[in-house]
Design a protein around this motif. Structure first.
Motif, PDB file in Angstrom:
ATOM      1  N   GLU A 121       0.500   1.222  -0.372  1.00  0.00           N
ATOM      2  CA  GLU A 121       1.232   2.299  -1.050  1.00  0.00           C
ATOM      3  C   GLU A 121       2.696   1.871  -1.273  1.00  0.00           C
ATOM      4  OE1 GLU A 121       0.412   6.028   0.934  1.00  0.00           O
ATOM      5  OE2 GLU A 121       2.281   6.830   0.127  1.00  0.00           O
ATOM      6  N   ALA A 122       3.298   1.303  -0.216  1.00  0.00           N
ATOM      7  CA  ALA A 122       4.700   0.866  -0.340  1.00  0.00           C
ATOM      8  C   ALA A 122       4.802  -0.243  -1.391  1.00  0.00           C
ATOM      9  CB  ALA A 122       5.203   0.368   1.017  1.00  0.00           C
ATOM     10  N   ALA A 123       3.830  -1.150  -1.395  1.00  0.00           N
ATOM     11  CA  ALA A 123       3.862  -2.281  -2.342  1.00  0.00           C
ATOM     12  C   ALA A 123       3.757  -1.790  -3.779  1.00  0.00           C
ATOM     13  CB  ALA A 123       2.728  -3.249  -2.028  1.00  0.00           C
ATOM     14  N   SER A 124       3.016  -0.695  -3.968  1.00  0.00           N
ATOM     15  CA  SER A 124       2.782  -0.217  -5.333  1.00  0.00           C
ATOM     16  C   SER A 124       4.086   0.236  -6.005  1.00  0.00           C
ATOM     17  CB  SER A 124       1.755   0.916  -5.329  1.00  0.00           C
ATOM     18  OG  SER A 124       2.348   2.085  -4.804  1.00  0.00           O
ATOM     19  N   ARG A 125       5.076   0.621  -5.183  1.00  0.00           N
ATOM     20  CA  ARG A 125       6.355   1.067  -5.768  1.00  0.00           C
ATOM     21  C   ARG A 125       7.039  -0.055  -6.539  1.00  0.00           C
ATOM     22  NH1 ARG A 125       7.709   3.173  -0.375  1.00  0.00           N
ATOM     23  NH2 ARG A 125       6.038   4.678  -0.141  1.00  0.00           N
ATOM     24  N   HIS A 126       6.791  -1.292  -6.134  1.00  0.00           N
ATOM     25  CA  HIS A 126       7.388  -2.428  -6.862  1.00  0.00           C
ATOM     26  C   HIS A 126       6.317  -3.217  -7.603  1.00  0.00           C
ATOM     27  CE1 HIS A 126      11.253  -1.913  -4.829  1.00  0.00           C
ATOM     28  NE2 HIS A 126      10.595  -1.782  -3.694  1.00  0.00           N
ATOM     29  N   LEU A 127       5.116  -2.659  -7.697  1.00  0.00           N
ATOM     30  CA  LEU A 127       3.967  -3.380  -8.271  1.00  0.00           C
ATOM     31  C   LEU A 127       3.807  -4.752  -7.629  1.00  0.00           C
ATOM     32  CD1 LEU A 127       3.977  -2.552 -12.092  1.00  0.00           C
ATOM     33  CD2 LEU A 127       2.407  -1.757 -10.337  1.00  0.00           C
ATOM     34  N   THR A 128       3.970  -4.781  -6.325  1.00  0.00           N
ATOM     35  CA  THR A 128       3.833  -6.041  -5.587  1.00  0.00           C
ATOM     36  C   THR A 128       2.376  -6.246  -5.182  1.00  0.00           C
ATOM     37  OG1 THR A 128       6.069  -5.812  -4.731  1.00  0.00           O
ATOM     38  CG2 THR A 128       4.600  -7.271  -3.509  1.00  0.00           C
ATOM     39  N   PRO A 129       1.811  -7.411  -5.490  1.00  0.00           N
ATOM     40  CA  PRO A 129       0.426  -7.655  -5.066  1.00  0.00           C
ATOM     41  C   PRO A 129       0.330  -7.820  -3.552  1.00  0.00           C
ATOM     42  CG  PRO A 129       1.341  -9.596  -6.153  1.00  0.00           C
ATOM     43  CD  PRO A 129       2.398  -8.525  -6.231  1.00  0.00           C
ATOM     44  N   VAL A 130      -0.816  -7.462  -3.008  1.00  0.00           N
ATOM     45  CA  VAL A 130      -0.983  -7.536  -1.549  1.00  0.00           C
ATOM     46  C   VAL A 130      -2.235  -8.326  -1.166  1.00  0.00           C
ATOM     47  CG1 VAL A 130       0.181  -5.364  -0.964  1.00  0.00           C
ATOM     48  CG2 VAL A 130      -2.250  -5.332  -1.518  1.00  0.00           C
ATOM     49  N   THR A 131      -2.125  -8.947  -0.010  1.00  0.00           N
ATOM     50  CA  THR A 131      -3.316  -9.462   0.663  1.00  0.00           C
ATOM     51  C   THR A 131      -3.430  -8.612   1.917  1.00  0.00           C
ATOM     52  OG1 THR A 131      -2.859 -11.699  -0.092  1.00  0.00           O
ATOM     53  CG2 THR A 131      -4.409 -11.477   1.746  1.00  0.00           C
ATOM     54  N   LEU A 132      -4.581  -8.020   2.133  1.00  0.00           N
ATOM     55  CA  LEU A 132      -4.768  -7.191   3.322  1.00  0.00           C
ATOM     56  C   LEU A 132      -5.873  -7.809   4.170  1.00  0.00           C
ATOM     57  CD1 LEU A 132      -4.633  -3.615   1.702  1.00  0.00           C
ATOM     58  CD2 LEU A 132      -2.760  -4.896   2.746  1.00  0.00           C
ATOM     59  N   GLU A 133      -5.484  -8.291   5.336  1.00  0.00           N
ATOM     60  CA  GLU A 133      -6.455  -8.863   6.276  1.00  0.00           C
ATOM     61  C   GLU A 133      -6.695  -7.805   7.341  1.00  0.00           C
ATOM     62  OE1 GLU A 133      -8.036 -11.701   6.059  1.00  0.00           O
ATOM     63  OE2 GLU A 133      -6.984 -12.487   4.308  1.00  0.00           O
ATOM     64  N   LEU A 134      -7.758  -7.038   7.167  1.00  0.00           N
ATOM     65  CA  LEU A 134      -7.982  -5.865   8.023  1.00  0.00           C
ATOM     66  C   LEU A 134      -9.147  -6.128   8.989  1.00  0.00           C
ATOM     67  CD1 LEU A 134      -7.610  -3.265   5.123  1.00  0.00           C
ATOM     68  CD2 LEU A 134      -5.807  -4.302   6.526  1.00  0.00           C
ATOM     69  N   GLY A 135      -9.632  -5.068   9.582  1.00  0.00           N
ATOM     70  CA  GLY A 135     -10.713  -5.254  10.557  1.00  0.00           C
ATOM     71  C   GLY A 135     -11.928  -4.446  10.156  1.00  0.00           C
ATOM     72  N   GLY A 136     -12.564  -3.846  11.128  1.00  0.00           N
ATOM     73  CA  GLY A 136     -13.747  -3.043  10.834  1.00  0.00           C
ATOM     74  C   GLY A 136     -14.852  -3.343  11.815  1.00  0.00           C
ATOM     75  N   LYS A 137     -16.009  -2.771  11.504  1.00  0.00           N
ATOM     76  CA  LYS A 137     -17.130  -2.897  12.437  1.00  0.00           C
ATOM     77  C   LYS A 137     -18.065  -4.011  11.944  1.00  0.00           C
ATOM     78  CE  LYS A 137     -18.634   0.911  14.494  1.00  0.00           C
ATOM     79  NZ  LYS A 137     -17.899   0.804  15.746  1.00  0.00           N
ATOM     80  N   SER A 138     -17.928  -5.201  12.506  1.00  0.00           N
ATOM     81  CA  SER A 138     -18.769  -6.326  12.071  1.00  0.00           C
ATOM     82  C   SER A 138     -20.129  -6.249  12.764  1.00  0.00           C
ATOM     83  CB  SER A 138     -18.086  -7.650  12.402  1.00  0.00           C
ATOM     84  OG  SER A 138     -16.863  -7.736  11.725  1.00  0.00           O
ATOM     85  N   PRO A 139     -21.196  -6.038  11.991  1.00  0.00           N
ATOM     86  CA  PRO A 139     -22.514  -5.889  12.600  1.00  0.00           C
ATOM     87  C   PRO A 139     -23.114  -7.226  13.020  1.00  0.00           C
ATOM     88  CG  PRO A 139     -22.488  -5.168  10.285  1.00  0.00           C
ATOM     89  CD  PRO A 139     -21.239  -5.928  10.531  1.00  0.00           C
TER      90      PRO A 139
END
Ligand code: NAD
Ligand code: 8YP
Length: 428
Positions: free
Chosen positions: A198-216
Motif C-alpha cells: 500500500e505504501a509503495a503504491s503511493r509512489h508507484l514503486t514496484p515490490v518484491t514480497l517474500e512472505l510466508g504461509g502454510k506450506s503443506p
C-alpha cells in the motif's frame, strides 16, 4: 529531516553519481561483502546466539554459506548477466539491433525479517549490488544484536553512502516507507506485506514480497516412511519451526492423530514447533484440500504430483530448494510476489530495458506505415507483421546459399583453367 530520509537522500545522491554502474565497482563491493562475511563470522554468530540462540556451527550452515555461494556466483557471472541479451528478430527488424539491456533501477529498500536475519536481509542486497543499485538496508528490530552488527560493521566494508543500514522498529520502517524508492524488497508476514504494498503504491514503486504461509506436506503410501519422517522432522524443527518454508502441516494416509481442517491451527501459519496431521483419502483429496486454501510458499510431496499451485515445490525433501541458486525463490498469491537468488535476484532488481537500434537507411521498407494508408500497404504490413519466420534459420540458409555460389564460381574458374592448360598442351 528524519534520519531515515537522510539515509535515502544520501543513497540517491550516491546513485546519481553513476559510480555503481561500472561492473568493476559492483564486483569490488561484492568482494568486500564476501570479506565481511568471512572476517566477521564471530560477530555474526555471537549476535545470532544472543538473538535466537543459534549455534556457532549452525550459523554458517543456515545463514552465511548460502551468502558466500551467492556472492561467488554473482562475481563470476556478473559480466554475463549484465551484458546485452540479443533477442529473436522479426521480418521488420532484420537489419536492426534488437536486444534487452539490464539497467540498474535506482535506490532499493530492503526490509528483512528476524528468523534468518542474515540470509533474508543480505541475500537481496547481493542482487541489488550486482544489478548496480543503491540500497537502504533495514534489518529486523526483533533480531536486535544482528541489526547492530549490520549497522556498525557493514559500513566498514561497503560504500556507506550507497548502502546505508537503517535500524529501528515499526515507526522507523514506516518513515522509510514514506520515502520514494525505485523498488521495495520486503521479507516478512503477509499482513505487513499488504501495508508495504500500500505504501509503495503511493509512489508507484514496484515490490518484491517474500512472505510466508502454510506450506503443506503430502506423504503418499508408496514412500519410504523412515526417510520421509527424518527429512520432514528436520525441515519442521530446524530453527524451532520458524522457517518460512517449514512444512506447516502433513496430509498422511497412515494417520496417527487427526486435526480438523477448521481448527485454529489450520487457519494461520504456525511458525513454530507444531505439526498437525490431516487425514485425506488419497492424492486427489490432498490436492483438493491444498487448492481450497491460500497459495503456500512451498509444497512438499513425498510421492509424485504436479497438480497444485505454490511458490515452489520439492519432492522427497524439505527446505533444500532454498539453497539452489539456479532456482527462483519466491511466493505466489498469499505467499508473495517476485523471486530472487542467483540470476533471478539480479533480474528482479534490474530494469530489463527493451532496445531496438535502427539505421537511418532502408526507408523504403517503412513506406507501408506512412499515410496515406492503402489496401496494398496493409497487405504488406500484414505480411511483415504476421509472417512467422525463423530469422536465424533464414540467415543460415542464406549463408549456405552464398557458400554454394562461391563454391560454384571457384569450381568454374578451376575448370576453365584446366581446360586452358589442356588446350595449350594439345597445341604444343
Ligand atoms: N519468503 C521468505 O523468504 C521469508 C523469509 C523469512 C520469513 N518469512 C515470513 O516472515 C514471517 C516472520 O517474520 P515477521 O513478519 O515476524 O518479521 P519481523 O517482525 O522481523 O518484520 C519484518 C519487517 O517488517 C517490519 N514491520 C513490522 N511491522 C510493520 C508495520 N506495521 N509497518 C511497517 N513495517 C513493519 C519490521 O520492522 C521488520 O523489518 C513469517 O510469516 C515467515 O514465513 C518469509
Ligand atoms: C541447507 C538448507 C538451508 C535452508 C535455509 C532456509 C532459510 C529459509 C528462510 C526463510 O525463513
Amino acid at each position: 529531516m528524519s534520519r531515515e530520509r537522510q539515509a535515502v537522500e544520501r543513497a540517491r545522491k550516491a546513485f546519481l553519481t553513476g559510480r555503481s554502474k561500472p561492473l568493476d565497482y559492483r564486483i569490488g563491493q561484492l568482494k568486500s561483502l564476501q570479506r565481511f562475511v568471512v572476517e566477521r563470522q564471530k560477530d555474526i554468530s555471537d549476535a545470532l546466539k544472543k538473538d535466537l540462540n543459534k549455534s556457532k556451527l549452525g550459523t554458517p550452515l543456515y545463514e552465511t554459506l548460502g551468502l558466500e555461494g551467492e556472492i561467488l556466483l554473482a562475481v563470476n557471472k556478473l559480466a554475463e548477466w549484465a551484458a546485452p541479451r540479443p533477442v529473436e528478430k522479426n521480418l521488420l527488424t532484420l537489419s536492426d539491433q534488437v536486444f534487452i539491456q539490464p539497467e540498474p533501477l535506482g535506490v532499493v529498500l530492503i526490509i528483512g525479517a528476524w528468523n534468518y536475519p542474515w540470509a533474508v536481509t543480505i541475500q537481496p542486497l547481493i542482487g541489488a549490488i550486482a544489478a548496480g543499485n543503491a540500497a537502504v538496508v533495514k534489518p529486523s528490530e526483533v533480531s536486535a544484536h544482528t541489526s547492530k552488527v549490520m549497522e556498525e560493521l557493514l559500513p566498514l566494508y561497503l560504500d556507506k553512502e550507497m548502502y546505508p543500514v537503517v535500524t529501528g522498529g515499526v515507526p522507523e520502517t514506516q518513515e522509510l516507507l514514506k520515502q520514494r524508492f525505485d523498488h521495495i524488497f520486503y521479507t516478512g508476514n503477509s499482513t505487513v506485506g499488504k501495508l508495504v504494498m500500500e505504501a509503495a503504491s503511493r509512489h508507484l514503486t514496484p515490490v518484491t514480497l517474500e512472505l510466508g504461509g502454510k506450506s503443506p506436506c503430502y506423504i503418499d503410501k508408496d514412500c519410504d516412511i523412515t526417510i520421509a519422517c527424518r527429512r520432514i522432522t528436520w525441515g519442521k524443527y530446524t530453527n524451532c519451526g520458524q522457517t518460512c518454508i517449514a512444512p506447516d502441516y502433513i496430509l498422511s494416509p497412515t494417520v496417527l492423530r487427526d486435526v480438523k481442517p477448521d481448527a485454529k491451527v489450520m487457519q494461520e501459519e504456525i511458525f513454530g514447533p507444531l505439526l498437525p496431521i490431516i487425514t485425506v483419502s488419497g492424492v486427489d483429496d490432498a490436492i483438493r484440500f491444498i487448492n481450497e486454501r491460500e497459495k503456500p510458499l512451498a509444497l512438499y510431496v513425498f510421492s509424485q504430483d504436479n497438480k497444485t499451485s505454490s511458490g515452489g515445490v520439492l519432492a522427497n525433501d524439505c527446505l533444500v530448494h532454498f539453497s539452489v541458486s539456479a532456482l527462483p525463490f519466491g511466493g505466489v498469491g498469499n505467499s508473495g510476489m517476485g523471486s530472487y537468488h542467483g540470476k533471478f535476484g539480479f533480474d528482479q532488481l534490474s530494469h530489463l530495458r527493451g532496445c531496438l537500434i535502427k539505421k537511418l537507411g532502408m526507408e523504403g521498407v517503412n513506406q507501408m506505415r506512412y499515410p496515406p494508408h492503402t489496401a496494398k500497404k496493409l497487405d504488406w504490413a500484414r505480411f511483415f507483421i504476421l509472417k512467422q519466420v525463423d530469422v536465424a534459420r533464414v540467415g543460415r540458409m542464406a549463408m549456405l546459399a552464398l557458400l554454394a555460389v562461391i563454391a560454384a564460381v571457384v569450381l568454374q574458374v578451376r575448370i576453365k583453367k584446366n581446360n586452358r592448360a589442356l588446350h595449350a598442351n594439345c597445341v604444343q
